[in-house]
Structure formats: structure tokens, C-alpha cells
Write an enzyme that holds these catalytic residues in place. Structure first.
Site, PDB file in Angstrom:
ATOM      1  N   ASP A  36     -26.939   0.177  15.321  1.00 49.25           N
ATOM      2  CA  ASP A  36     -26.508  -0.884  16.223  1.00 49.25           C
ATOM      3  C   ASP A  36     -24.998  -0.834  16.425  1.00 49.25           C
ATOM      4  O   ASP A  36     -24.403   0.248  16.401  1.00 49.25           O
ATOM      5  CB  ASP A  36     -26.952  -2.246  15.652  1.00 49.25           C
ATOM      6  N   HIS A  59     -24.540  -8.280  17.009  1.00 50.43           N
ATOM      7  CA  HIS A  59     -25.954  -7.915  17.127  1.00 50.43           C
ATOM      8  C   HIS A  59     -26.503  -7.271  15.855  1.00 50.43           C
ATOM      9  O   HIS A  59     -27.534  -7.678  15.308  1.00 50.43           O
ATOM     10  CB  HIS A  59     -26.096  -6.957  18.321  1.00 50.43           C
ATOM     11  N   SER A  85     -34.928  -7.777  20.378  1.00 49.08           N
ATOM     12  CA  SER A  85     -33.927  -7.368  19.385  1.00 49.08           C
ATOM     13  C   SER A  85     -34.199  -8.031  18.049  1.00 49.08           C
ATOM     14  O   SER A  85     -33.993  -7.434  16.989  1.00 49.08           O
ATOM     15  CB  SER A  85     -32.523  -7.752  19.859  1.00 49.08           C
TER      16      SER A  85
END
EC number: 3.4.21.94
Length: 637
Positions: free
Chosen positions: A179, A220, A395
Site C-alpha cells: 500500500d 490507507h 479496501s
């Protein structure tokens, strides 16, 4: 006498049936439908029945058991179910000179004698009492324990407590978060951080810390990491699905453009230190992109499943995509790869999220948002020691799946990458998942496995997966068979469809013979004046029909089309592939389009020998029991 019995038994049985139907009128609480059994005078046939139906306001649904005098009529103005007979509608039929009798049909329930969701208690006789984690955000983590908070549906969750109660928490398993980096100094992550397995491929150093931005854009990866391995009972944020497992940070997203080499290096990094790779990213979810891994990345993934984990194979978990109903995740070559496990999401009342893509390659689902309040998402770790309750999208779904797989790997470290996929199919459950718009229904394939075009084989059940993993025996060797090839320009009709058939013996008699399916690919080359209006359906010899490409309203491509694109489906899992396969190609458009399918290849992947043969069945209603019984019946034949 025998001949007489054959000639007269059918009317006799029908008479008894009609008598019982009449008797049922006196049963308390009876329900009546809008269907009628209509018997005409003589044997006039279906055309006369249509005439009678039209003039009495009914619709003829055809003869009963091929009869020339008995027909199934429906009246659409009547409700499907009511507590009283409709005397006026019955009288309307009876006064017609061609009608002999008319009987309104009663409604009654039938319970399927298929599998029920696998009960952990039937596999594990002794489950230890379990206390809830004390972490302050645990009560917000409805995807771990759904008690109905925030409008959710009770027990619609990952059933992780049933795994923890078996003493399984993810120990000695490492998940890499590929990520934008991981805040490995976060108090809820630092003790579970595997520095040796981590790397920053954006900056080429061993410290994958997120790049600072004022809007916390690079949060994230940290949020995904917390879903997998946030520590338990430390008074910080919530708890991870596999709270004793390790997480590695692989920073590779935070850059203007991705390259094949960065992706390949990320997916091939420390294959023997990392067990699971979690990816919550992919090509642009704009409903018009068709893209997938390039050469080096594909070779890295193949190497991972063949050589990683000391030959057992790495597990690659992929978020299926956030393009919504205007996109199709089979156009994402990462999510649609048979080497990855594609995970979709549901919200806390069982609906699909508005951003969920659908496709035939999705294997299972986990969770993302709450239903009533879109700001109530997944509670997890955030940048700079903070916590969040708003992580969402597919996600959020992929790391939850990675955590469940980490639990399974602790329960049985000998599981291969294919074992994980088989366990996913066999232990995922329908639960309360449903398509909010009613487009995609639950369907049973040829060996009794229930699937949905949105949710795959259902929501992951950590407790059931861990229980079955403990007694699992590795599935037989996997083979690939090119089952057929057709190269012929065929026009796609403006209306209707073209159906292309391949009859196959599935490499029978050769070393790569396939008798029990896992993944199926239709490798297609086609062009059209508007690519987004093309739909593709693949039907197996056992009758399972899978939509392998749906309409994409934003895809205006008229140049590239699809060139040897491998559309993949998991819907035929466990089926027998011998026989005739059908590929249906059609347009779904209000504006006439033209196009040609140029070639297609049928690729079948699976085993020569039956899986699960030596696996004990503890629950006779489980998916495992159903499939195993079907396989054994085939073998005995």
C-alpha cells in the site's frame, strides 16, 4: 392386467391429487395463490387453452405434464398469496363453455434438503468460553461481533470469536500490506510489526513509513494493517482479526505512476517470510478501464504461488473494486486472476455496498460500511497514533479476509494457497447477504454449492474455516487443460445472441486430465462499436450459467475491444467439466451496435482426482458433505 395398470394409473393418481387439493380447503390457515388448475372438455390442446385464458382474463402457462386438457392458468391481478379463495375468479372460469373444472391452487412451504451453514460446534466438540476484548473501539467493530449496533443485523459478522475460542489468533503468520506505507510506530501495531519482511519500494529503503500530507491521504495502508493485526486488550483503538499475527509494510503506491517492476518486486518480496499479501488497490475503477498485471508482475505472482512459503504458495488477497454497478471486476486482471483471492464487501445489514463491483471471479466477501450511517465504517488504526471509524470500501474488505486466512494458517501451517481457496468455498456462508437491487440471486451450481454474482460463495466464517483447517488434508495436484479453441469471425447480432459451443473430454487420458473443476477461463478476442454494451455468459455441461462480463455503461471503447482477455469464473467449483460448454455473446444496448467475436479458448483448471475423499465429515448438512457425496456418487458410477 399390467397394461391396464399402466394406462389407468395416471388418471387415478391425478384423481387422488385433486381430492387432496379439495380437502386442503378445510385446513386452518391455508394460503391460496393466483394459480389455477383448469381442465377443459375433451382434449382440445394448447391453442384452445390460450383462447380460453384470453377471454377470461387469465394467462396460460402451458399444459400440466404434457396434457391436452389440463392447463396451468394464472391471474396477475390476484396477489401471489391470500388467505381466502377467490370465488369470482373461479366462477369466471367455470362459466366458460369449454371449461370442465377450475381449481385455485393452495400454497405451501417446502424446505430444501441441502446444506446448512457449517456449525463450528459440529467440528469442534470443546470450545473455550470467550470474553470480549477490552479495546475501547471493539464495540464499534460490528464486522467482528455484530450485535445489531448502528442498525446492523445480529450475527452478520466474520464469526472471529469462534476462531479465537479455539485458541487461534494468528500467531507465527505474517501479512504484507502492499500500500502507501504503514505507521509501524503506532502503539496498536508496533509489537506486531515484522521489520525484516518490510520494505519501501517507492523510496528504496527498508522503512515503509507513509509520506506526510495535510489531508492524511497516505493513511490507507495503516488502516488496513490495523484490521489484520491491531493488538488486543491494550486500551488502544480496536482489535485485529488475527491480533497475534504479524504485519509487514510494503510501500509501493505513493507515486504518480506505477511500474511493472515496482509491482513485481513488491509481490515477490521475501516470499518465505511473508505468508499473505493484501492488496486494496488495482486499475482505475471508472467503468471503462480494462487492465491487469504486466509481464514481470504476473511472473512474480506465479512464482509466489509456486515457490513461496517454502513451496506451499503465498496467498494473494485482492479487493474486488469500488466501481459500483457500472463496472465489472472481471475487467481487472488482478482481482480476476486465479492466483489471487478476490474479495467483495457487504454492509452491516447484509446489502451490497453501493460501490461494490460484481463479477464471476469473486470468491467470497467480508464487510465495509454501516448501513444507516455511511460514516460508520470499519474501526481501525490511523496515522500518528490515532484511531478511525470511517475506513470503508472493498479496501477495508480485503484486509479482513487476510486476517481470516492468517487464522487458518496458524490452525494448519501446512495449508497450500489452493487449500485456502477450497476452504473459502466450503466454509463461506450466505448468511443474510442480498443484492439491494434484486439483480443477482443466490444460485446453486451442479454439485450443490451456492454462489452469488456479487458475493461469491458468501461471507467468510473464521470459526468454521479454522475448525475445518485443523482437520484438512491437502487437495490433489492441480492441472491445466486447454479444453477447446475456436477461431472464427462471427458477428454479434444487433438483437439476440450468438452461442458458441466447445465439446471437450478435458484432456482425458493425458497427464493433465481435469475431472474436478476449480477455476474456469474463457480467453476471448472480440471487437465492437461499443465495448461496454457487450455481455458474455459461460454455461457448463452441468448447466451452471455464469455471467463473465456484464454491461459497463461508461465503456465507450470502439477500438481495442478484448484481445485474448481471460474472463474467469469460480461458479463451477467442484463440477465435472466433460461435455459441451457454451459461450453466449450479446449486446445489451438500446442503440444498435455491431461487433465480431474472433476467437475464444476454454481453459479448465482443477484436479484429476476427487478432492476431500479422505476428509472426515462432522456435519452432514455442510457444503463439504454435499459436495463429497456428489463426488462419491460420480466415482461409483
Amino acid at each position: 392386467m399390467k397394461a391396464w395398470g399402466e394406462l389407468h394409473m395416471a388418471p387415478l393418481v391425478l384423481f387422488i391429487f385433486l381430492s387432496l387439493s379439495s380437502f386442503s380447503a378445510y385446513v386452518a390457515g391455508e394460503i391460496f395463490t393466483n394459480s389455477f388448475l383448469v381442465r377443459l372438455h375433451g382434449s382440445p390442446g394448447n391453442d384452445v387453452a390460450n383462447l380460453v385464458a384470453a377471454r377470461t382474463g387469465f394467462e396460460n402457462f402451458g399444459p400440466v405434464l404434457g396434457s391436452l386438457r389440463e392447463f396451468h392458468f394464472k391471474h396477475r391481478a390476484l396477489p401471489h398469496a391470500r388467505t381466502k379463495r377467490s370465488i369470482p375468479h373461479t366462477r369466471r372460469l367455470k362459466i366458460d363453455p369449454l371449461v370442465h373444472t377450475a381449481v385455485q391452487q393452495s400454497g405451501f412451504k417446502r424446505v430444501k434438503r441441502g446444506y446448512k451453514p457449517l456449525k463450528v460446534e459440529n467440528l469442534v466438540p470443546h470450545i473455550s468460553p470467550h470474553e470480549d476484548p477490552t479495546d475501547p473501539f471493539f464495540h464499534l467493530q460490528w464486522y467482528l461481533k455484530n450485535t445489531g449496533q448502528n442498525g446492523g443485523k445480529v450475527k452478520l459478522d466474520l464469526n472471529v470469536e469462534a476462531a479465537w475460542a479455539q485458541g487461534v489468533t494468528g500467531r507465527n503468520v505474517t501479512t504484507a500490506i502492499m500500500d502507501d506505507g504503514v505507521d509501524y510506530m503506532h502503539a496498536d501495531l508496533k509489537n506486531n510489526y515484522n521489520a525484516k519482511a518490510s520494505y519501501d519500494f517507492s523510496s528504496n529503503d527498508p522503512y515503509p513509513y507513509p509520506r506526510y500530507t495535510d489531508d492524511w491521504f497516505n493513511s490507507h495502508g495503516t488502516r488496513c494493517a490495523g484490521e489484520v493485526a491491531a493488538a488486543r486488550d491494550n486500551g488502544i483503538c480496536g482489535v485485529g482479526v488475527a491480533y497475534d499475527s504479524k504485519i509487514a509494510g510494503i510501500r509501493m503506491l505513493d507515486q504518480p505512476y506505477m511500474t511493472d517492476l515496482i509491482e513485481a518486486n513488491s509481490m515477490g518480496h521475501e516470499l518465505n517470510l511473508i505468508d499473505i499479501y493484501s492488496a486494496s488497490w488495482g486499475p482505475t475503477d471508472d467503468g471503462k478501464t480494462v487492465d491487469g498485471p504486466r509481464n514481470a508482475t504476473m511472473r512474480a505472482i506465479v512464482k509466489g504461488v509456486n515457490e513461496g512459503r517454502n513451496g506451499l504458495g503465498n496467498i494473494y488477497v485482492w479487493a474486488s473494486g469500488d466501481g459500483g454497478e457500472e463496472d465489472d471486476c472481471n475487467c481487472d486482471g488482478y482481482a480476476a486472476s486465479m492466483w489471487t483471492i478476490s474479495i467483495n464487501s457487504a454492509i452491516n445489514d447484509g446489502q451490497n455496498a453501493h460501490y461494490d463491483e460484481s463479477c464471476s471471479s469473486t470468491l467470497a466477501s467480508t464487510f465495509s460500511n454501516g448501513a444507516r450511517d455511511p460514516n460508520t465504517g470499519v474501526a481501525t488504526t490511523d496515522l500518528y497514533g490515532k484511531c478511525t471509524t470511517t475506513h470503508s470500501g472493498t479496501s477495508a474488505a480485503a484486509p479482513e479476509a487476510a486476517g481470516v486466512f492468517a487464522l487458518a494458517l496458524e490452525a494448519n501451517p501446512s495449508l497450500t494457497w489452493r487449500d485456502i481457496q477450497h476452504l473459502t468455498v466450503l466454509t463461506s456462508k450466505r448468511n443474510s447477504l442480498f443484492d439491494a437491487k434484486g439483480r443477482f440471486h443466490w444460485t446453486m451450481n451442479g454439485v450443490g454449492l451456492e454462489f452469488n454474482h456479487l458475493f461469491g460463495y458468501g461471507v467468510l466464517d473464521a470459526g468454521a474455516m479454522v475448525a475445518l483447517a485443523k482437520q484438512w488434508q491437502t487437495v490433489p495436484a492441480r492441472y491445466h487443460c486447454e479444453a477447446g479453441y475456436m477461431k472464427k469471425f462471427q458477428a454479434i447480432p444487433k438483437s439476440g445472441s450468438v452461442i458458441l459451443k466447445i465439446h471437450t473430454r478435458v484432456c482425458q487420458g493425458f497427464e493433465n486430465e481435469v475431472n474436478y473443476l476449480e477455476h474456469v477461463q474463457a480467453v476471448v478476442t472480440l471487437n465492437s462499436t461499443r465495448r461496454g454494451d457487450v455481455e458474455l455468459f459461460l454455461t457448463s455441461p452441468m448447466g451452471t450459467k455464469s455471467m463473465i462480463l456484464s454491461r459497463r455503461v461508461n465503456d465507450d471503447d470502439k477500438r481495442d475491444g478484448f484481445i485474448k482477455w481471460p474472463f474467469m469464473t469460480t461458479h463451477m467449483w467442484g463440477e465435472y467439466p466433460q461435455g459441451t460448454w457454451q459461450l453466449e455473446v450479446k449486446f445489451n444496448s438500446d442503440v444498435p451496435q455491431t461487433g465480431f467475436i474472433k476467437e475464444w479458448t476454454l481453459m479448465l483448471h482443477g484436479t484429476k482426482d476427487a478432492p476431500y475423499t479422505n476428509l472426515p465429515v462432522s456435519d452432514p448438512h455442510s457444503k463439504l458433505a454435499i459436495v463429497k457425496k456428489v463426488h462419491e456418487e460420480k466415482k461409483n458410477k
